[in-house]
Write an enzyme that holds these catalytic residues in place. Structure first.
Site, PDB file in Angstrom:
ATOM      1  N   CYS A 165       0.871  -1.250   0.068  1.00 40.20           N
ATOM      2  CA  CYS A 165       0.107   0.011   0.009  1.00 40.20           C
ATOM      3  C   CYS A 165       0.734   1.252   0.175  1.00 40.20           C
ATOM      4  O   CYS A 165       0.299   2.416  -0.493  1.00 40.20           O
ATOM      5  CB  CYS A 165      -0.945  -0.119   1.158  1.00 40.20           C
ATOM      6  N   HIS A 215      -2.998   6.846   1.903  1.00 32.83           N
ATOM      7  CA  HIS A 215      -3.350   5.647   1.567  1.00 32.83           C
ATOM      8  C   HIS A 215      -4.841   5.293   1.749  1.00 32.83           C
ATOM      9  O   HIS A 215      -5.250   5.469   2.914  1.00 32.83           O
ATOM     10  CB  HIS A 215      -2.677   4.577   2.024  1.00 32.83           C
ATOM     11  N   ASN A 233     -10.138  -0.222  -0.826  1.00 28.06           N
ATOM     12  CA  ASN A 233      -8.775  -0.209  -0.726  1.00 28.06           C
ATOM     13  C   ASN A 233      -8.236  -0.616  -2.068  1.00 28.06           C
ATOM     14  O   ASN A 233      -8.342  -2.197  -2.116  1.00 28.06           O
ATOM     15  CB  ASN A 233      -8.378  -1.133   0.471  1.00 28.06           C
TER      16      ASN A 233
END
Length: 315
Positions: free
Chosen positions: A113, A241, A271
């Site tokens: 990520c 993120h 995500n």
């Protein structure tokens, strides 16, 4: 010394949209449960014939077009991804082939990520060192391909997509640059976020990640601002993120970015791992929600409990 800047951005998401109600037909969950815990309403899902490199190439082509450039203008392609199944050719090489590039250097970076902000720093360093003149930096992940769709704690989180940035040289005095990176990790806690096994599957220790992110990351992000010589209250945008709205909002608040637009693309995209920051940033710019030339904090975190952040000027 030559500085760098982000010349343009681009993003791509698959057409298929999976809602919370759709997920409730697969696992024991509900729109209310998902919305209250992670803030996600929808996510985009790539089909079996839509690999990571195809999504990456779409985002890269959009960024190049926005910059008024052609693939021939790029001499380095960096792709941040942790979900490319094949080892070779790497994803960057496949992107270069899709875009018809002649002879660029091509590299993949797997920092999950935090991959895009690591790749952006690598591009900045390459241009400053004179080993590249123009870099196509892409974050792309197909998280739905490594997801256990029977696990309601993880399947509600993920989506697919890609985001890209064109990095090129710029005078340090131009006020449109990429600031110094601050990066690191907590290697002994690598077990907290994993994509392991055969077939590979995404798993995480949600409470461990939440506590680490909300307590440890705000002071690190403030140090990123210090390195760039920008006070948190002077930030025009904060693009973290896009992991979970319950992480994004308290971290942004504790950074002290009281006047910034906070990217909340997680609500519609889920995500998307390395794609999340460039995709959210590209959307803010495309919608005109931020001012060109103003400072924005980009800050990635996640797998390996790695992190990387820099202040950039909005293209």
């Amino acid at each position: 010394m030559t500085g760098t800047r982000i010349a343009a951005l681009g993003h791509y998401q698959p057409a298929k949209v999976l809602t919370n109600d759709d997920l409730s037909a697969l696992v024991d969950t509900s729109d209310a449960w998902i919305s209250s815990r992670v803030g996600i309403r929808t996510r985009h899902v790539a089909g079996p014939d839509e690999p990571v490199d195809e999504m990456a190439a779409h985002a890269g082509a959009k960024a190049l077009a926005s910059a008024g450039l052609t693939p021939a203008d790029v001499d380095l392609v960096l792709v941040a991804t942790s979900t490319a199944i094949d080892r070779s050719p790497n994803t960057a090489a496949r992107v270069a082939a899709r875009l018809g590039m002649a002879s660029p250097a091509t590299m993949d970076l797997n920092v999950v990520c935090a991959g895009f902000t690591h790749a952006l720093a690598t591009a900045d360093h390459a241009v400053r060192a004179g080993s590249a003149t123009r870099v196509l930096v892409i974050g792309a992940d197909k998280m739905t391909e490594v997801t256990d769709w029977t696990d309601r704690t993880t399947c509600v989180l993920v989506g697919d997509g890609a985001g890209a940035a064109v990095v090129e040289a710029a005078p340090d005095s131009a006020g449109a640059g990429i600031g110094p990176v601050l990066w690191g990790s907590v290697p002994e806690m690598g077990h907290a976020v994993r994509i392991e096994g055969t077939p590979p599957r995404f798993a995480q220790e949600g409470q461990t990640v939440y506590r680490w992110a909300t307590t440890q990351l705000p002071p690190i992000a403030r140090r990123v601002c210090e390195r760039a010589g920008v006070a948190p209250e002077d930030l025009a945008a904060v693009v973290l993120h896009q992991a979970n709205l319950r992480i994004i909002e308290p971290v942004a608040r504790r950074i002290g970015a009281v006047n910034a637009v906070i990217a909340r693309d997680v609500t519609e995209s889920g995500n998307t791992s390395a794609a999340s920051i460039p995709m959210a940033f590209s959307k803010l710019v495309e919608r005109g929600e931020v001012t060109s030339g103003a400072p924005a904090l980009l800050f990635g975190f996640g797998g390996n409990l790695s992190y990387a952040g820099q202040v950039v000027r909005i293209p």
